[in-house]
Design an enzyme around this catalytic site. Structure first.
Site, PDB file in Angstrom:
ATOM      1  N   MET A   1      37.530 110.737 -37.919  1.00 54.67           N
ATOM      2  CA  MET A   1      36.246 110.697 -38.618  1.00 54.67           C
ATOM      3  C   MET A   1      35.112 110.254 -37.698  1.00 54.67           C
ATOM      4  O   MET A   1      34.109 109.699 -38.153  1.00 54.67           O
ATOM      5  CB  MET A   1      36.336 109.751 -39.821  1.00 54.67           C
ATOM      6  N   SER A   2      35.243 110.499 -36.395  1.00 56.70           N
ATOM      7  CA  SER A   2      34.227 110.005 -35.448  1.00 56.70           C
ATOM      8  C   SER A   2      34.229 110.879 -34.206  1.00 56.70           C
ATOM      9  O   SER A   2      34.670 112.019 -34.235  1.00 56.70           O
ATOM     10  CB  SER A   2      34.552 108.551 -35.064  1.00 56.70           C
TER      11      SER A   2
ATOM     12  N   HIS B   1      30.037 105.403 -38.370  1.00 51.72           N
ATOM     13  CA  HIS B   1      30.546 106.721 -38.716  1.00 51.72           C
ATOM     14  C   HIS B   1      29.569 107.416 -39.652  1.00 51.72           C
ATOM     15  O   HIS B   1      28.806 106.760 -40.376  1.00 51.72           O
ATOM     16  CB  HIS B   1      31.904 106.601 -39.423  1.00 51.72           C
TER      17      HIS B   1
ATOM     18  N   SER C   1      38.587 102.362 -33.917  1.00 56.27           N
ATOM     19  CA  SER C   1      39.267 101.464 -34.849  1.00 56.27           C
ATOM     20  C   SER C   1      40.532 100.867 -34.239  1.00 56.27           C
ATOM     21  O   SER C   1      41.391 101.587 -33.731  1.00 56.27           O
ATOM     22  CB  SER C   1      39.647 102.221 -36.124  1.00 56.27           C
TER      23      SER C   1
ATOM     24  N   GLU D   1      29.337 106.345 -43.288  1.00 58.60           N
ATOM     25  CA  GLU D   1      28.682 105.097 -43.679  1.00 58.60           C
ATOM     26  C   GLU D   1      27.281 105.345 -44.231  1.00 58.60           C
ATOM     27  O   GLU D   1      26.679 104.444 -44.825  1.00 58.60           O
ATOM     28  CB  GLU D   1      28.650 104.125 -42.502  1.00 58.60           C
TER      29      GLU D   1
END
Length: 280
Positions: free
Chosen positions: A211-212, A83, A30, A86
């Site tokens: 988160m990844s 991610h 991001s 999703e």
């Protein structure tokens, strides 16, 4: 099916960038997609034109593969990722990473934006990932295993390659970029962590949370790729400061730190062919 799609995607990569065999795959997190603009002789392919590739739905993830040279090395740069939150599963992620390997990559360099769990490592700092804690509640290898790709029970000892981490450290010191290593914890999201969860993760030994990144590392190690990675710290974890924690702030802070990450990544790539004195 995943293996078949990966082979098809690798063939399309070879067709669109003839004569280029990427050595290093790079995934940009991001707010870090601008690094792809530094790729020389760039050939950009939208993910939608590569069989089985993911289609990101989150702001800050362009969704294209950029092929060319960076830091003197042939690279394949994934400008954006999907991610777990999703909800599309891990099939496209596996396809993309397997396609990078089939296209020629031997190394995968992962980048991400993250929150810091240490007061002395604040926004703008870059943390080289030394290990990870998977708090996603799942694993990208769940399901049938293709033994032609990797073993049913892969080891994750030294998942974050020690020799590559040394090279990142050397490049950081040479370029005057403040260096630190830390354990990265992956949380499912998409909500940010609570103050209690931040305290818990710190007690578990994590220095950064996002988160990844962990799923990509697991898939890459399963199929035999060497892995290195850096987290750009965009904020202190909730409860550690009064600053805002939201996606807009994450994108802005990551973009501000991207210049240092770009210099570090290019320095790492420039040094990749020099002898590693700490590794026979």
């Amino acid at each position: 099916m995943t293996a078949s799609l990966a082979v098809q995607a690798a063939a399309e990569i070879a067709r669109r960038a003839p004569g280029l065999t990427p050595r290093v795959g790079i995934i940009l997190g991001s707010g870090l997609g601008g690094i792809a603009d530094r790729v020389e002789g760039a050939v950009a392919i939208p993910y939608t034109e590569l069989p089985g590739f993911p289609v990101p739905s989150v702001e800050g993830h362009a969704g294209r593969l950029v092929l060319g040279r960076l830091g003197g090395q042939p690279v394949a740069v994934m400008q954006g990722r999907v991610h777990a939150y999703e909800g599309a599963g891990f099939g496209a992620l596996r396809t993309a990473i397997h396609a990078l390997k089939a296209a020629g990559c031997g190394i995968l360099f992962l980048t991400c934006a993250a929150g810091s769990l240490r007061l002395d490592v604040g926004p703008g700092r870059i943390v080289t990932i030394s290990d990870h804690i998977n708090m996603l509640g799942t694993n990208p290898l769940v399901g049938p295993n293709d033994s032609a790709v990797g073993p049913r029970f892969p080891s994750l000892q030294d998942a974050w390659d020690p020799a590559l981490r040394r090279r990142v450290a050397v490049a950081s010191e040479r370029l005057g970029i403040p260096f630190s290593e830390g354990v990265y914890a992956a949380y499912l999201g998409p909500s940010f962590e609570t103050p209690a969860e931040v305290r818990m993760l710190g007690r578990l030994g994590a220095e950064a949370v996002g988160m990844s990144t962990v799923p990509e590392c697991i898939v890459a190690r399963h199929c035999g790729l060497r892995v290195a990675g850096c987290a750009v710290i965009t904020n202190l974890g909730v409860g550690l400061s009064d600053g805002p924690v939201n996606h807009e702030h994450t994108l802005a802070a990551a973009s501000a730190a991207a210049a240092d990450l770009e210099r570090l990544l290019i320095g790492f790539l420039n040094d990749l062919d020099t002898p590693d004195e700490g590794h026979p």
